[in-house]
Design an enzyme around this catalytic site. Structure first.
Site, PDB file in Angstrom:
ATOM      1  N   CYS A  33       0.760  -1.097  -0.582  1.00 34.57           N
ATOM      2  CA  CYS A  33      -0.246  -0.043   0.273  1.00 34.57           C
ATOM      3  C   CYS A  33       1.492   0.944  -0.163  1.00 34.57           C
ATOM      4  CB  CYS A  33      -1.358   0.208   1.423  1.00 34.57           C
ATOM      5  SG  CYS A  33      -0.073  -0.227   3.081  1.00 34.57           S
ATOM      6  N   CYS A  59      -4.469  -0.725  -2.168  1.00 26.60           N
ATOM      7  CA  CYS A  59      -4.527   0.885  -2.479  1.00 26.60           C
ATOM      8  C   CYS A  59      -5.752   0.737  -2.896  1.00 26.60           C
ATOM      9  CB  CYS A  59      -3.600   2.349  -3.087  1.00 26.60           C
ATOM     10  SG  CYS A  59      -2.306   1.488  -2.787  1.00 26.60           S
ATOM     11  N   CYS A  88      -1.123   2.362  -6.025  1.00 27.06           N
ATOM     12  CA  CYS A  88       0.017   1.497  -5.490  1.00 27.06           C
ATOM     13  C   CYS A  88       1.310   1.595  -5.765  1.00 27.06           C
ATOM     14  CB  CYS A  88      -0.823   0.280  -5.104  1.00 27.06           C
ATOM     15  SG  CYS A  88      -1.522  -0.118  -3.359  1.00 27.06           S
TER      16      CYS A  88
END
Ligand SMILES: CC(C)(COP(=O)(O)OP(=O)(O)OC[C@H]1O[C@@H](n2cnc3c(N)ncnc32)[C@H](O)[C@@H]1OP(=O)(O)O)[C@@H](O)C(=O)NCCC(=O)NCCS
Length: 285
Positions: A10, A82, A87
């Protein structure tokens, strides 16, 4: 032989990917090598530590890492978490799955401590409910990407449905997940929900990529999304794949017993599906 590596990504490697790393380590132990990283690492969010302790996982010794610090050797699956943000990229020829999970962390001063704890518990639940997808994902062909469909995917999805002999009617109202290999769309599966009633539809894999587990992962992903959405059962219509869906616990039912709300779906109305068999699978919570 060393255990297959799974990397969660993330942005900050502070909340979502830390929750995922902790939950996956707890579930898989030494069977998988679990790591996490981000593009702008900060530090592990104290709410991540607090809410993971509630389920018996201690993140206190975890640190936030930069994605470029990760040795790509041994990584077989990358899972990006994400939602609205982009991401980090991980340039290795691995399998990838995208699970967009809203960031539980926020700098909004109006969000109370109790609300933050709840947000982290929700993210923990959304990640935990998907962990069973990791094992079938590791069996996918290398370089397969599984991700929720975007507007740009729609023309290719339409072409796949035509080739697979499935109807396009109502596809625009369907929540789809797609599979790509080297950028080419090779599979899709869709979900409609009408009130509390859910319909799995448009499950198709390009002929040359069949029997590679892609459809299995797409179906399991849709069942998981239905469960997270509160479904107690999922229905479907099929003309040629009854035996396939029995593998997932679907059983044939009289079409007349389909929930009334599902009659709003164009799938039930179109003549192409008039002779299709109806099936149902309970969702166990
Ligand atoms: C149904 C479909 C998505 C399955 O794709 P797939 O890539 O073969 O699926 P998986 O890799 O997950 O599973 C392969 C296994 O399922 C079996 N299988 C595939 N299609 C099947 C069918 N129609 N009926 C019974 N079994 C089937 C294969 O024989 C294989 O068996 P094995 O594991 O014993 O070797 C694919 O055949 C397809 O696109 N069909 C056309 C569209 C369609 O009918 N969709 C269903 C209605 S929405």
């Amino acid at each position: 032989m060393s255990a297959p590596g799974v990397l969660f990504l993330c942005v900050a490697n502070s909340a979502r990917s830390q929750l995922a790393e902790g939950l996956a380590r707890q579930r898989f132990g030494a069977a998988l090598q679990i790591q996490s990283a981000g593009s702008i690492p900060t530090k592990v969010n104290p709410y991540a530590i607090e809410t993971m302790l509630e389920v018996g996982v201690d993140l206190a010794t975890h640190t936030s890492k930069l994605v470029s610090e990760i040795d790509p050797k041994g990584i077989e699956l990358v899972i990006t978490l994400c939602a609205e943000e982009v991401c980090p990229a991980f340039y290795a020829p691995v399998r990838r799955i995208h699970w967009p999970i809203p960031d539980p962390a926020t700098s909004d001063p109006k969000v109370t401590r109790e609300e933050l704890v709840e947000r982290f518990r929700t993210a923990r639940g959304r990640i935990g409910a998907r962990l069973h997808l990791i094992e079938p994902a590791l069996a996918l062909p290398p370089r397969t990407l599984i991700a929720p469909a975007t507007a740009e995917d729609r023309p290719e999805i339409g072409a796949l449905m035509i080739t697979a002999g499935l109807p396009l009617d109502g596809l625009e109202k369907t929540d789809l997940v797609v599979a790509r290999i080297d950028g080419h769309l090779v599979g899709a599966a869709g979900l409609e929900h009408w009130g509390g009633d859910w319909l799995l539809r448009s499950v198709a894999v390009a002929t040359e990529h069949r029997s590679s587990g892609i459809a299995e992962l797409l179906v399991r992903d849709r069942l998981c999304i239905a469960q997270l959405g509160g479904a107690t059962s999922v229905h479907l219509l099929t003309t040629a794949a009854r035996g396939y869906f029995e593998r997932f616990g679907f059983t044939a039912i009289e079409r007349a017993t389909l929930p009334k709300a599902l009659h709003q779906s164009t799938q039930l109305a179109i003549s192409a599906c008039s002779t299709a068999i109806a099936m149902v699978r309970p969702i166990l919570t």
